[in-house]
Design a protein around this motif. Sequence first.
Motif, PDB file in Angstrom:
ATOM      1  N   LYS A  47      62.400  60.918 -24.580  1.00 48.49           N
ATOM      2  CA  LYS A  47      62.760  59.935 -23.560  1.00 48.49           C
ATOM      3  C   LYS A  47      64.000  60.359 -22.793  1.00 48.49           C
ATOM      4  N   ALA A  48      64.643  61.403 -23.275  1.00 50.44           N
ATOM      5  CA  ALA A  48      65.859  61.881 -22.611  1.00 50.44           C
ATOM      6  C   ALA A  48      65.556  62.816 -21.450  1.00 50.44           C
ATOM      7  N   GLY A  49      64.276  62.919 -21.083  1.00 55.70           N
ATOM      8  CA  GLY A  49      63.901  63.759 -19.949  1.00 55.70           C
ATOM      9  C   GLY A  49      63.783  65.224 -20.290  1.00 55.70           C
ATOM     10  N   LEU A  50      63.412  65.519 -21.540  1.00 60.72           N
ATOM     11  CA  LEU A  50      63.237  66.903 -21.981  1.00 60.72           C
ATOM     12  C   LEU A  50      61.925  67.036 -22.734  1.00 60.72           C
ATOM     13  N   SER A  51      61.323  68.194 -22.629  1.00 64.20           N
ATOM     14  CA  SER A  51      60.157  68.530 -23.446  1.00 64.20           C
ATOM     15  C   SER A  51      60.523  69.721 -24.329  1.00 64.20           C
TER      16      SER A  51
END
Length: 482
Positions: A47-51
């Motif tokens: 959810k922190a904008g990372l994959s």
Amino acid sequence: MSAPAAELPVTVSPLSPGPTVAALLADAQPGQTATVRGWVRTRRDSKAGLSFVELNDGSCLSNLQLVLPHDLPEFDSRAAPITTGASLVARGEIVESQGRNQRIELRVADFVVPGAADPDRYPLQKKRHSFEYLREIAHLRPRSNTFGAVARVRNRLSHAVHEFFQDRGFLYAHTPIITTNDCEGAGEVFTVTALAAAKLAEAAAGGDFSGDFFGKHAGLTVSGQLEGEVYATSLGPTYTFGPTFRAENSNTPRHLAEFWMIEPEVPFCDLDGDMDLAEAFVKSTLAAVREDCAEDLEFFAQRIDKTLPETLDAVANQEFVRLPYTEAIDLLKSSGQKFEYPVEWGHDLQTEHERFLTETHFKRPVIVHDYPASIKPFYMRVNEPDEQGRETVRAMDVLAPRVGEIVGGSQREEREDVLVERMKGQGIDPASLWWYVELRTYGSVPHAGFGLGLERLVQLVTGMQNVRDVIPFPRTPGHAEF
């Protein structure tokens, strides 16, 4: 600003491919820029904008973690194909990892997906698959942890074979795959023919292959030994390393129809020298793998055989026991052990006998030597009869814990008259191997050699139980799919 995806090359010259995952994990430092190519093992979106993507390129067991920021250009559409099994090229900066059990990771600045993999159809998921199932998808099983590790160990062993012999001045000889002799005399040979089915049946029924391609019955080789002796008695110590074939209708975990054999032949050598060579060879190749494949061996010890480190220590660090066959029989008979197969002089040792000697009694490898002549091939040197008038030959088998026989060898019969009589006694026409007999006519010398199946050696090193799981594409009765 990130470069467009099209500028990230998918292909690379094999002469300058860039660092592998193994090299990066071992040596890369934060701040370096790197490009990696491989296959996706897992993907996790936060959810922190990372994959977070685990990438493996086959160079080692471990994966390299890639961190993909979601603010990369057109991320959603471009990253949609990044699923388990997909291929991926990624470029970015090496950074210190925030996760546990990993030193570094790659923060991705650009990426491209050369080939997607439908996650609903991809046969390898993030779970343990049975080895039986993986044999059904042999084209994909190298991507699993176990079979990637097997492949790396097999590769290192193969390299170590050549290192061992080349460092000792042996000549590498390529012996024929198509042959008209059956070295072992067992008749388990695949026929090679150019005849149509009806003509082949007619030739086989009459035993007349004069109309076939080679003018006589030809088959796939069961051994390169006889041809190896030709070179050894002309040019010095020689070894062969290539595929061999047995048309034995067996479905046991120990048998393959196609396997790889290592066969040295040494002139001016007796059985004692042959045993010295076999022991040194096994220890040397094992040492090479322990040094260069430590991560893979640790995996096998954790997942396949927890006793593997002790087994390898027993092989590497102890002298092999040298035990005459007659003493082995006496020892087994007096052991008090209940065996499924009876122990009798004149019978070959069974796997249960071999394992008792190596695992229970001596707890290390054993070289059994001087076997009864009646159970060994014609080319082994005949000893003087023992006190009871029993005839033995100068044969030896190296038995290893858990695997059993891994090496079979002998001093070869260099006396022409004795060789001819042995051939006749086993129903072999000396004229059919006139050239082999003639080696004893012109400058005959004592010589010796052995054969070792690479797959048995891989089993010893890895702890894998089934020989079908230590060769890339196993060939067994009814199975030649891949």
